[in-house]
Write a protein that holds these residues in place. Structure first.
Motif, PDB file in Angstrom:
ATOM      1  N   ASP A   1       0.622  -1.417  -0.507  1.00 22.95           N
ATOM      2  CA  ASP A   1      -0.069   0.086   0.025  1.00 22.95           C
ATOM      3  C   ASP A   1       0.624   1.659   0.025  1.00 22.95           C
ATOM      4  O   ASP A   1       0.206   2.045  -0.439  1.00 22.95           O
ATOM      5  N   PHE A   2       1.628   1.130   0.648  1.00 20.90           N
ATOM      6  CA  PHE A   2       3.055   2.009   0.612  1.00 20.90           C
ATOM      7  C   PHE A   2       3.310   2.947  -0.694  1.00 20.90           C
ATOM      8  O   PHE A   2       3.626   3.687  -0.914  1.00 20.90           O
TER       9      PHE A   2
ATOM     10  N   VAL B   1       4.519   6.589   7.294  1.00 18.81           N
ATOM     11  CA  VAL B   1       4.564   5.496   8.375  1.00 18.81           C
ATOM     12  C   VAL B   1       5.379   5.267   9.365  1.00 18.81           C
ATOM     13  O   VAL B   1       6.622   6.257   9.538  1.00 18.81           O
ATOM     14  N   LYS B   2       4.781   5.537  10.668  1.00 22.49           N
ATOM     15  CA  LYS B   2       5.790   5.451  11.720  1.00 22.49           C
ATOM     16  C   LYS B   2       6.165   3.551  11.756  1.00 22.49           C
ATOM     17  O   LYS B   2       5.755   3.202  11.180  1.00 22.49           O
TER      18      LYS B   2
ATOM     19  N   VAL C   1      14.191   2.543   4.245  1.00 22.64           N
ATOM     20  CA  VAL C   1      15.166   2.292   3.180  1.00 22.64           C
ATOM     21  C   VAL C   1      14.215   2.360   2.448  1.00 22.64           C
ATOM     22  O   VAL C   1      14.338   2.093   0.503  1.00 22.64           O
ATOM     23  N   THR C   2      12.599   1.658   2.432  1.00 22.77           N
ATOM     24  CA  THR C   2      11.637   1.748   1.592  1.00 22.77           C
ATOM     25  C   THR C   2      11.280   2.453   0.958  1.00 22.77           C
ATOM     26  O   THR C   2      10.963   3.223  -0.140  1.00 22.77           O
ATOM     27  N   ALA C   3      11.218   3.535   1.799  1.00 25.99           N
ATOM     28  CA  ALA C   3      10.942   5.462   1.830  1.00 25.99           C
ATOM     29  C   ALA C   3      11.872   5.581   0.143  1.00 25.99           C
ATOM     30  O   ALA C   3      11.751   6.307  -0.895  1.00 25.99           O
TER      31      ALA C   3
ATOM     32  N   LEU D   1       0.643   4.444   7.926  1.00 25.69           N
ATOM     33  CA  LEU D   1       0.672   2.745   8.431  1.00 25.69           C
ATOM     34  C   LEU D   1       1.848   2.568   9.694  1.00 25.69           C
ATOM     35  O   LEU D   1       2.261   3.438  10.167  1.00 25.69           O
ATOM     36  N   THR D   2       1.503   1.273  10.205  1.00 23.60           N
ATOM     37  CA  THR D   2       2.604   1.056  11.419  1.00 23.60           C
ATOM     38  C   THR D   2       3.099  -0.533  10.872  1.00 23.60           C
ATOM     39  O   THR D   2       2.522  -1.115  10.289  1.00 23.60           O
ATOM     40  N   THR D   3       4.530  -0.069  11.094  1.00 23.62           N
ATOM     41  CA  THR D   3       5.263  -1.706  11.081  1.00 23.62           C
ATOM     42  C   THR D   3       6.018  -1.762  12.041  1.00 23.62           C
ATOM     43  O   THR D   3       6.312  -0.787  12.859  1.00 23.62           O
TER      44      THR D   3
END
Length: 416
Positions: free
Chosen positions: A18-19, A29-30, A39-41, A191-193
């Motif tokens: 989704d991100f 995203v937190k 790293v995904t960003a 989002l929370t990851t």
């Protein structure tokens, strides 16, 4: 130009579909440590800039000087992770990244220099995206709004404006929670990851989280699971962030400089705090900090010298006399041990509570985080106890040590 085939599933991993696909205004995203949010960003920014040849990106931190070892390095890593490093040029002066085939740029700025943000122009295309890394360090929502308003204007068909915010969660009273997580809005993806979605972690990394889960459950809830931290029972309430010039305060003659050092290593950071104290007015200005894990004693000494504090009296954690002796041997001659006692923590807290505490807005982000997160412990019924939770207290312990000589001044003895 030859094409490069990359499997995004193998490169990026799972947990961020989704991100990756979201095209709304705010992508937030937190996550706990090791959740691969940063790293995904970085990977998504590199991927999307190559997909949209007219898009440029602004990357922001609270202070500019931390970019090189964080976002700039992460984005450079992302280009090689995607097998396109040869197509990018990462410059150090000025700090920027350029996509060679089109001239698109990734620009790096800090909120400590507002003019560098409001005057941004790009040579090619449009400023479409912004990435706020460690957004929890931005305590003033207005600072975010100024950048938000700068991402404006009409874009070509198919393009979109977006602000990405990535951060470790902590105090649930932070404006980020109310702004992005407590409201339903189609323009917001919140989002929370946590580390369980990071399949690239090693067994030793996961073992650290298991240690935290067992030994520091409240910290595990925040840093392990990515949940908001505790906001009730704050120990220090009379504090604020502010910009000030500490050298001008010293010139008044009303302030005394004090320095404290708390030791850490693997799981906890070593923390140095520098402050100015006005005993008469009960004002305390915290003007500098250092906050880093894995520091050996020689590195601590080098850091103190680099900051220009090598000749200052530094009060350090007395639990490590060997470390104090070693640091003294590296040229920090006036470092000495704190005089701890059975009630030294409570007495030190009670003394600090008498002061109005002003934290430098850009130089001391970790002090601000700890002041917001340091709370009284509770029993099973929720009643607050007269003892602090042993967490979020490394810089604040250093601050207690720093003020020890003021709280307990040396009394001269007269012999008749």
């Amino acid at each position: 130009m030859s094409s490069v085939e990359v499997s995004l599933q193998e490169t990026v991993g799972k947990g961020y579909v989704d991100f990756w696909r979201f095209k709304g205004r705010y992508r937030v995203v937190k996550g706990g440590r090791g959740s691969k949010k940063s790293v995904t960003a970085a990977l998504s920014i590199i991927f999307n800039m190559m997909k949209f040849p007219l898009a440029n990106t602004l990357v922001l931190r609270k202070t500019f000087n931390v970019h090189k070892d964080s976002t700039w390095a992460q984005l450079k890593w992302a280009t090689y992770r995607l097998n396109v490093g040869h197509l990018w040029h990462f410059k150090k002066s000025p700090l920027e990244a350029i996509y060679k085939p089109t001239g698109q740029k990734i620009l790096f700025r800090g909120l400590d220099d507002p003019m560098s943000i409001t005057s941004i122009t790009v040579d090619t295309g449009f400023l479409c995206w912004a990435w706020f890394e460690e957004a929890y360090q931005i305590l003033n929502e207005d600072d975010f709004d100024k950048v938000d308003m700068s991402i404006r204007g009409e874009l070509p068909t198919g393009y979109y404006k977006q602000l990405t915010l990535s951060f470790n969660p902590w105090n649930e009273k932070h404006w980020l929670k109310k702004r992005f997580f407590d409201v339903p809005d189609p323009n917001i993806l919140a989002l929370t990851t946590n580390y369980t979605c990071n399949e690239f972690l090693g067994d030793d990394d996961r073992a650290l989280f298991e240690w935290m889960k067992k030994n520091k459950p409240k910290r595990y809830r925040v840093e392990g699971q990515g949940e908001w931290g505790i906001a009730e029972g704050a120990i220090y309430e009379d504090w604020r962030e502010e910009e000030f010039e500490y050298k001008e305060l010293i010139k008044t003659g009303a302030y005394k400089a004090v320095f404290g050092l708390d030791f850490g290593y693997t799981n906890d950071p070593s923390a140095l705090v520098a402050a100015l104290v006005n005993e008469q007015e009960k004002k305390l200005y915290i003007f500098d900090e250092h906050y880093e894990s894995g520091m050996t004693n020689d590195k601590i000494a080098e850091m103190i010298k680099a900051k220009g504090f090598s000749k200052e009296k530094i009060i350090a954690d007395s639990a490590e006399p060997k470390s104090i002796d070693e640091i003294r041997g590296y040229g920090i001659g006036r470092i000495q041990a704190a005089e701890k006692g059975p009630d030294s923590v409570i007495n030190g807290i009670q003394y600090l509570q008498q002061y109005e505490i002003i934290v430098h807005k850009f130089r001391c982000p970790n002090v601000s985080i700890e002041l917001s997160s340091y709370v009284w412990d509770q029993d099973k019924t929720g009643r607050f106890l007269n003892r602090p939770v042993d967490d979020f207290n490394h810089a604040l312990d250093a601050l207690r040590y720093a003020l020890e000589k003021i709280r307990k001044p040396v009394r001269s003895t007269i012999i008749i």
